[in-house]
Design a protein around this motif. Structure first.
Motif, short mmCIF file in Angstrom:
data_model
loop_
_atom_site.label_atom_id
_atom_site.label_comp_id
_atom_site.label_asym_id
_atom_site.label_seq_id
_atom_site.Cartn_x
_atom_site.Cartn_y
_atom_site.Cartn_z
N ALA A 15 0.70 -0.95 0.08
CA ALA A 15 -0.02 0.08 0.03
C ALA A 15 1.05 1.12 -0.15
O ALA A 15 0.22 2.26 -0.79
N GLY A 16 1.95 1.22 0.87
CA GLY A 16 2.81 2.63 0.79
C GLY A 16 3.65 2.48 -0.47
O GLY A 16 3.80 3.80 -0.96
N PHE A 17 3.97 1.59 -1.19
CA PHE A 17 4.50 1.62 -2.47
C PHE A 17 3.75 2.01 -3.57
O PHE A 17 4.05 2.94 -4.31
N GLY A 18 2.49 1.74 -3.37
CA GLY A 18 1.38 2.21 -4.26
C GLY A 18 1.23 3.56 -4.34
O GLY A 18 0.95 4.24 -5.13
N PHE A 19 1.08 4.04 -3.05
CA PHE A 19 0.87 5.31 -2.83
C PHE A 19 2.02 6.29 -3.16
O PHE A 19 1.74 7.41 -3.85
N ALA A 20 3.22 5.83 -3.08
CA ALA A 20 4.52 6.57 -3.32
C ALA A 20 4.39 6.43 -5.00
O ALA A 20 4.98 7.70 -5.82
N ALA A 21 4.04 5.41 -5.97
CA ALA A 21 3.91 5.76 -7.26
C ALA A 21 2.79 6.61 -7.74
O ALA A 21 3.06 7.30 -8.56
N TYR A 22 1.64 6.57 -6.97
CA TYR A 22 0.72 7.75 -7.09
C TYR A 22 1.21 8.98 -7.11
O TYR A 22 1.01 9.96 -7.86
N LEU A 23 2.07 9.20 -6.06
CA LEU A 23 2.53 10.68 -5.80
C LEU A 23 3.89 10.92 -6.76
O LEU A 23 3.69 12.24 -7.27
N LEU A 24 4.25 9.98 -7.29
CA LEU A 24 5.34 10.08 -8.28
C LEU A 24 4.81 10.76 -9.52
O LEU A 24 5.05 11.50 -10.19
N VAL A 25 3.67 9.87 -10.16
CA VAL A 25 2.89 10.16 -11.19
C VAL A 25 2.33 11.47 -11.27
O VAL A 25 2.22 12.37 -12.23
N GLY A 121 12.94 9.87 -15.45
CA GLY A 121 13.29 9.90 -13.58
C GLY A 121 11.89 9.17 -13.08
O GLY A 121 12.10 8.47 -12.31
N THR A 122 10.65 9.27 -13.63
CA THR A 122 9.34 8.74 -13.40
C THR A 122 9.47 7.50 -13.78
O THR A 122 9.13 6.66 -12.92
N GLY A 123 10.03 6.95 -14.74
CA GLY A 123 10.12 5.63 -15.11
C GLY A 123 10.84 4.71 -14.31
O GLY A 123 10.32 3.73 -13.93
N CYS A 124 12.06 5.28 -14.17
CA CYS A 124 13.14 4.65 -13.10
C CYS A 124 12.42 4.32 -11.59
O CYS A 124 12.47 3.38 -10.95
N GLY A 125 11.82 5.50 -11.10
CA GLY A 125 11.13 5.43 -10.01
C GLY A 125 9.89 4.32 -10.05
O GLY A 125 9.92 3.56 -9.00
N LEU A 126 9.13 4.47 -10.89
CA LEU A 126 8.16 3.46 -11.03
C LEU A 126 8.76 1.82 -11.09
O LEU A 126 8.02 1.10 -10.56
N VAL A 131 9.40 -3.37 -8.71
CA VAL A 131 10.02 -4.35 -8.08
C VAL A 131 9.97 -4.70 -6.72
O VAL A 131 10.01 -5.87 -6.22
N ALA A 132 9.99 -3.28 -5.96
CA ALA A 132 9.65 -3.68 -4.51
C ALA A 132 8.18 -4.37 -4.24
O ALA A 132 8.10 -5.07 -3.36
N ILE A 133 7.10 -3.80 -5.02
CA ILE A 133 5.79 -4.27 -4.82
C ILE A 133 5.67 -6.04 -5.39
O ILE A 133 5.18 -6.67 -4.65
N ALA A 134 6.53 -6.04 -6.51
CA ALA A 134 6.53 -7.61 -6.74
C ALA A 134 7.17 -8.32 -5.60
O ALA A 134 6.86 -9.70 -5.51
#
Length: 155
Positions: A15-25, A121-126, A131-134
């Motif tokens: 959930a935390g990684f998903g939220f971080a991805a949302y903020l990044l996008v 940068g966004t692509g690398c972050g995502l 990978v962390a979510i997987a």
């Protein structure tokens, strides 16, 4: 019950990684939209300062450059904003081009447009977050399989 305990932490991490991805996008979309559709104004750097984070010693120290800018919108409002990781070549008193959306002038940027760099940068972050979510999903699956195969043999 024990299975739930082993799965709760990775699920919270997902959930935390998903939220971080949302903020990044969201940040990338806002910045890209500001560069593409925003208005420009002449701004001035009022202040430049750095902050450091990290412990030193065996850990690395990260230095972040901050700038405080001020500009006047097309409708005459004076707006002041702070931006991190700007170019170290911009000093106090320098004039810069500021880009802003009329509905959110406080979210202006003095960074020059760099769509490719933003996308990379966004692509690398995502990719990192993916990978962390997987890894977390794989951990949950393995734990579930272990408890299913044990068929109640574990306490």
């Amino acid at each position: 019950m024990l299975e739930l305990l082993f799965c709760a932490v990775p699920i919270l991490m997902i959930a935390g990684f998903g939220f971080a991805a949302y903020l990044l996008v969201r940040r990338a979309r806002r910045l890209g939209r500001t560069w593409s559709q925003g208005l420009t104004a002449e701004g001035r750097c009022l202040r430049m300062f750095t902050t450091t984070s990290g412990g030193g010693g065996d850990t690395s120290v990260r230095t972040t450059v901050h700038h405080v800018y001020e500009f006047t919108t097309h409708d005459g409002r004076t707006v002041r904003f702070e931006e991190e990781d700007g170019p170290a070549t911009v000093l106090e008193g320098d004039f810069v081009t500021v880009r802003y959306l009329p509905e959110q002038p406080q979210r202006a940027t003095a960074r020059p447009p760099a769509h490719g760099r933003l996308a990379a940068g966004t692509g690398c972050g995502l990719a990192f977050l993916g990978v962390a979510i997987a890894f977390c999903v794989g951990f949950v699956v393995v734990v579930h399989m272990m408890f299913t195969e044990a068929d109640g043999l574990l306490p």
